[in-house]
Design a protein around this motif. Structure first.
Motif, PDB file in Angstrom:
ATOM      1  N   LYS A  86      31.590  80.326 -96.555  1.00  0.00           N
ATOM      2  CA  LYS A  86      30.894  81.609 -96.451  1.00  0.00           C
ATOM      3  C   LYS A  86      30.544  82.081 -97.867  1.00  0.00           C
ATOM      4  O   LYS A  86      30.953  81.477 -98.860  1.00  0.00           O
ATOM      5  N   GLU A  87      29.780  83.161 -97.939  1.00  0.00           N
ATOM      6  CA  GLU A  87      29.326  83.687 -99.223  1.00  0.00           C
ATOM      7  C   GLU A  87      30.480  83.952-100.189  1.00  0.00           C
ATOM      8  O   GLU A  87      30.366  83.727-101.384  1.00  0.00           O
ATOM      9  N   ASP A  88      31.617  84.406 -99.644  1.00  0.00           N
ATOM     10  CA  ASP A  88      32.770  84.708-100.490  1.00  0.00           C
ATOM     11  C   ASP A  88      33.612  83.471-100.803  1.00  0.00           C
ATOM     12  O   ASP A  88      34.660  83.566-101.436  1.00  0.00           O
ATOM     13  N   GLY A  89      33.175  82.292-100.331  1.00  0.00           N
ATOM     14  CA  GLY A  89      33.891  81.043-100.598  1.00  0.00           C
ATOM     15  C   GLY A  89      34.919  80.679 -99.546  1.00  0.00           C
ATOM     16  O   GLY A  89      35.462  79.572 -99.562  1.00  0.00           O
ATOM     17  N   SER A  90      35.201  81.583 -98.618  1.00  0.00           N
ATOM     18  CA  SER A  90      36.181  81.282 -97.569  1.00  0.00           C
ATOM     19  C   SER A  90      35.591  80.310 -96.549  1.00  0.00           C
ATOM     20  O   SER A  90      34.378  80.161 -96.441  1.00  0.00           O
ATOM     21  N   LEU A  91      36.472  79.663 -95.804  1.00  0.00           N
ATOM     22  CA  LEU A  91      36.058  78.677 -94.805  1.00  0.00           C
ATOM     23  C   LEU A  91      35.571  79.337 -93.529  1.00  0.00           C
ATOM     24  O   LEU A  91      36.092  80.364 -93.100  1.00  0.00           O
ATOM     25  N   PHE A  92      34.596  78.691 -92.922  1.00  0.00           N
ATOM     26  CA  PHE A  92      34.118  79.078 -91.601  1.00  0.00           C
ATOM     27  C   PHE A  92      33.944  77.798 -90.805  1.00  0.00           C
ATOM     28  O   PHE A  92      33.289  76.866 -91.261  1.00  0.00           O
ATOM     29  N   MET A  93      34.576  77.737 -89.634  1.00  0.00           N
ATOM     30  CA  MET A  93      34.417  76.584 -88.755  1.00  0.00           C
ATOM     31  C   MET A  93      33.580  77.006 -87.553  1.00  0.00           C
ATOM     32  O   MET A  93      33.961  77.920 -86.818  1.00  0.00           O
ATOM     33  N   HIS A  94      32.444  76.353 -87.383  1.00  0.00           N
ATOM     34  CA  HIS A  94      31.583  76.618 -86.230  1.00  0.00           C
ATOM     35  C   HIS A  94      31.759  75.436 -85.278  1.00  0.00           C
ATOM     36  O   HIS A  94      31.208  74.358 -85.498  1.00  0.00           O
ATOM     37  N   LEU A  95      32.590  75.642 -84.252  1.00  0.00           N
ATOM     38  CA  LEU A  95      32.965  74.557 -83.346  1.00  0.00           C
ATOM     39  C   LEU A  95      32.689  74.936 -81.903  1.00  0.00           C
ATOM     40  O   LEU A  95      32.975  76.059 -81.467  1.00  0.00           O
ATOM     41  N   HIS A  96      32.146  73.968 -81.159  1.00  0.00           N
ATOM     42  CA  HIS A  96      31.934  74.111 -79.719  1.00  0.00           C
ATOM     43  C   HIS A  96      32.724  73.020 -79.014  1.00  0.00           C
ATOM     44  O   HIS A  96      32.823  71.894 -79.527  1.00  0.00           O
ATOM     45  N   VAL A  97      33.262  73.350 -77.840  1.00  0.00           N
ATOM     46  CA  VAL A  97      34.084  72.396 -77.094  1.00  0.00           C
ATOM     47  C   VAL A  97      33.614  72.257 -75.655  1.00  0.00           C
ATOM     48  O   VAL A  97      33.007  73.168 -75.093  1.00  0.00           O
ATOM     49  N   VAL A  98      33.928  71.100 -75.086  1.00  0.00           N
ATOM     50  CA  VAL A  98      33.886  70.885 -73.642  1.00  0.00           C
ATOM     51  C   VAL A  98      35.300  70.470 -73.274  1.00  0.00           C
ATOM     52  O   VAL A  98      35.860  69.532 -73.868  1.00  0.00           O
ATOM     53  N   LEU A  99      35.887  71.188 -72.312  1.00  0.00           N
ATOM     54  CA  LEU A  99      37.263  70.953 -71.897  1.00  0.00           C
ATOM     55  C   LEU A  99      37.307  70.601 -70.419  1.00  0.00           C
ATOM     56  O   LEU A  99      36.520  71.131 -69.629  1.00  0.00           O
ATOM     57  N   GLY A 100      38.247  69.734 -70.046  1.00  0.00           N
ATOM     58  CA  GLY A 100      38.417  69.329 -68.659  1.00  0.00           C
ATOM     59  C   GLY A 100      39.746  69.805 -68.103  1.00  0.00           C
ATOM     60  O   GLY A 100      40.786  69.637 -68.745  1.00  0.00           O
ATOM     61  N   SER A 101      39.712  70.389 -66.913  1.00  0.00           N
ATOM     62  CA  SER A 101      40.928  70.909 -66.273  1.00  0.00           C
ATOM     63  C   SER A 101      41.623  69.820 -65.446  1.00  0.00           C
ATOM     64  O   SER A 101      41.075  68.738 -65.228  1.00  0.00           O
ATOM     65  N   SER A 102      42.796  70.151 -64.943  1.00  0.00           N
ATOM     66  CA  SER A 102      43.542  69.211 -64.098  1.00  0.00           C
ATOM     67  C   SER A 102      42.815  68.935 -62.782  1.00  0.00           C
ATOM     68  O   SER A 102      43.055  67.926 -62.130  1.00  0.00           O
ATOM     69  N   GLU A 103      41.885  69.828 -62.388  1.00  0.00           N
ATOM     70  CA  GLU A 103      41.071  69.616 -61.185  1.00  0.00           C
ATOM     71  C   GLU A 103      39.801  68.823 -61.497  1.00  0.00           C
ATOM     72  O   GLU A 103      38.932  68.671 -60.650  1.00  0.00           O
ATOM     73  N   LEU A 104      39.685  68.351 -62.743  1.00  0.00           N
ATOM     74  CA  LEU A 104      38.540  67.568 -63.224  1.00  0.00           C
ATOM     75  C   LEU A 104      37.256  68.391 -63.282  1.00  0.00           C
ATOM     76  O   LEU A 104      36.156  67.855 -63.171  1.00  0.00           O
ATOM     77  N   ASN A 105      37.410  69.709 -63.488  1.00  0.00           N
ATOM     78  CA  ASN A 105      36.277  70.591 -63.742  1.00  0.00           C
ATOM     79  C   ASN A 105      36.129  70.763 -65.246  1.00  0.00           C
ATOM     80  O   ASN A 105      37.108  70.632 -65.986  1.00  0.00           O
ATOM     81  N   THR A 106      34.928  71.082 -65.692  1.00  0.00           N
ATOM     82  CA  THR A 106      34.712  71.275 -67.122  1.00  0.00           C
ATOM     83  C   THR A 106      34.240  72.695 -67.427  1.00  0.00           C
ATOM     84  O   THR A 106      33.597  73.339 -66.602  1.00  0.00           O
ATOM     85  N   VAL A 107      34.595  73.142 -68.627  1.00  0.00           N
ATOM     86  CA  VAL A 107      34.122  74.402 -69.185  1.00  0.00           C
ATOM     87  C   VAL A 107      33.791  74.128 -70.640  1.00  0.00           C
ATOM     88  O   VAL A 107      34.304  73.182 -71.245  1.00  0.00           O
ATOM     89  N   GLY A 108      32.938  74.953 -71.201  1.00  0.00           N
ATOM     90  CA  GLY A 108      32.613  74.749 -72.605  1.00  0.00           C
ATOM     91  C   GLY A 108      32.084  76.004 -73.246  1.00  0.00           C
ATOM     92  O   GLY A 108      31.689  76.953 -72.567  1.00  0.00           O
ATOM     93  N   GLY A 109      32.100  76.005 -74.567  1.00  0.00           N
ATOM     94  CA  GLY A 109      31.565  77.122 -75.329  1.00  0.00           C
ATOM     95  C   GLY A 109      32.049  77.095 -76.753  1.00  0.00           C
ATOM     96  O   GLY A 109      32.657  76.131 -77.209  1.00  0.00           O
ATOM     97  N   HIS A 110      31.770  78.181 -77.455  1.00  0.00           N
ATOM     98  CA  HIS A 110      32.199  78.366 -78.833  1.00  0.00           C
ATOM     99  C   HIS A 110      33.718  78.521 -78.847  1.00  0.00           C
ATOM    100  O   HIS A 110      34.268  79.309 -78.078  1.00  0.00           O
ATOM    101  N   LEU A 111      34.402  77.775 -79.694  1.00  0.00           N
ATOM    102  CA  LEU A 111      35.864  77.821 -79.760  1.00  0.00           C
ATOM    103  C   LEU A 111      36.321  78.926 -80.706  1.00  0.00           C
ATOM    104  O   LEU A 111      35.943  78.937 -81.873  1.00  0.00           O
ATOM    105  N   PHE A 112      37.133  79.842 -80.170  1.00  0.00           N
ATOM    106  CA  PHE A 112      37.680  80.938 -80.968  1.00  0.00           C
ATOM    107  C   PHE A 112      39.155  80.759 -81.279  1.00  0.00           C
ATOM    108  O   PHE A 112      39.623  81.180 -82.330  1.00  0.00           O
ATOM    109  N   ARG A 113      39.896  80.149 -80.339  1.00  0.00           N
ATOM    110  CA  ARG A 113      41.340  80.043 -80.510  1.00  0.00           C
ATOM    111  C   ARG A 113      41.842  78.905 -79.637  1.00  0.00           C
ATOM    112  O   ARG A 113      41.306  78.676 -78.544  1.00  0.00           O
TER     113      ARG A 113
END
Length: 147
Positions: free
Chosen positions: A83-110
């Motif tokens: 970032k402008e101040d030199g700190s790190l920024f991670m821009h990450l997107h995920v696709v995750l699979g549940s135990s029911e074999l369903n998927t969800v995805g989006g911007h990862l925050f935590r």
């Protein structure tokens, strides 16, 4: 925290294994800081996550969803930027699979690592990836040639 992360780095790649119970962003940030990495492109990620917060940007703010159950990390893409101040920024997107074999995805925050996360980053030579605020205030990518 479950102990020090396992990683190796050369001029081109950073390969990291995070351990069960690690706070994903906290532990990965520690590795990136230790190696003084400010620009990287995620090329591969596998493993599992739990206590995950993802979101979808609706134009003005993120609509977020939290899932506590363990989920397979099927895909993760993104980059590490300064970032402008030199700190790190991670821009990450995920696709995750549940135990029911369903998927969800989006911007990862935590997320918490469940079992393991194995990540491979490309370290671009001669290019810096910066994140600067633009327009509506979102951090946008500005790649630059290193001088």
């Amino acid at each position: 925290m479950s102990g020090k992360s396992i990683y190796v780095r050369n001029d081109n790649y950073l390969i990291v294994r995070l351990r069960d119970g690690d706070d994903f962003f906290e532990r990965l940030t520690a590795v990136l800081e230790e190696e003084k990495i400010r620009s990287a492109i995620l090329v591969s990620a596998v493993g599992m996550m739990r206590d995950v917060e993802i979101g979808w940007f609706g134009g003005e703010e993120y609509q977020k969803r939290t899932m506590s159950e363990p989920m397979e990390l099927l895909s993760m893409t993104g980059s590490v930027n300064a970032k402008e101040d030199g700190s790190l920024f991670m821009h990450l997107h995920v696709v995750l699979g549940s135990s029911e074999l369903n998927t969800v995805g989006g911007h990862l925050f935590r997320a918490t690592v469940h079992q393991t996360n194995e990540l491979v980053f490309l370290l671009p030579r001669g290019i810096t990836l910066k994140r600067l605020k633009e327009g509506e205030g979102l951090l946008r990518l500005f790649p630059e040639l290193k001088r």
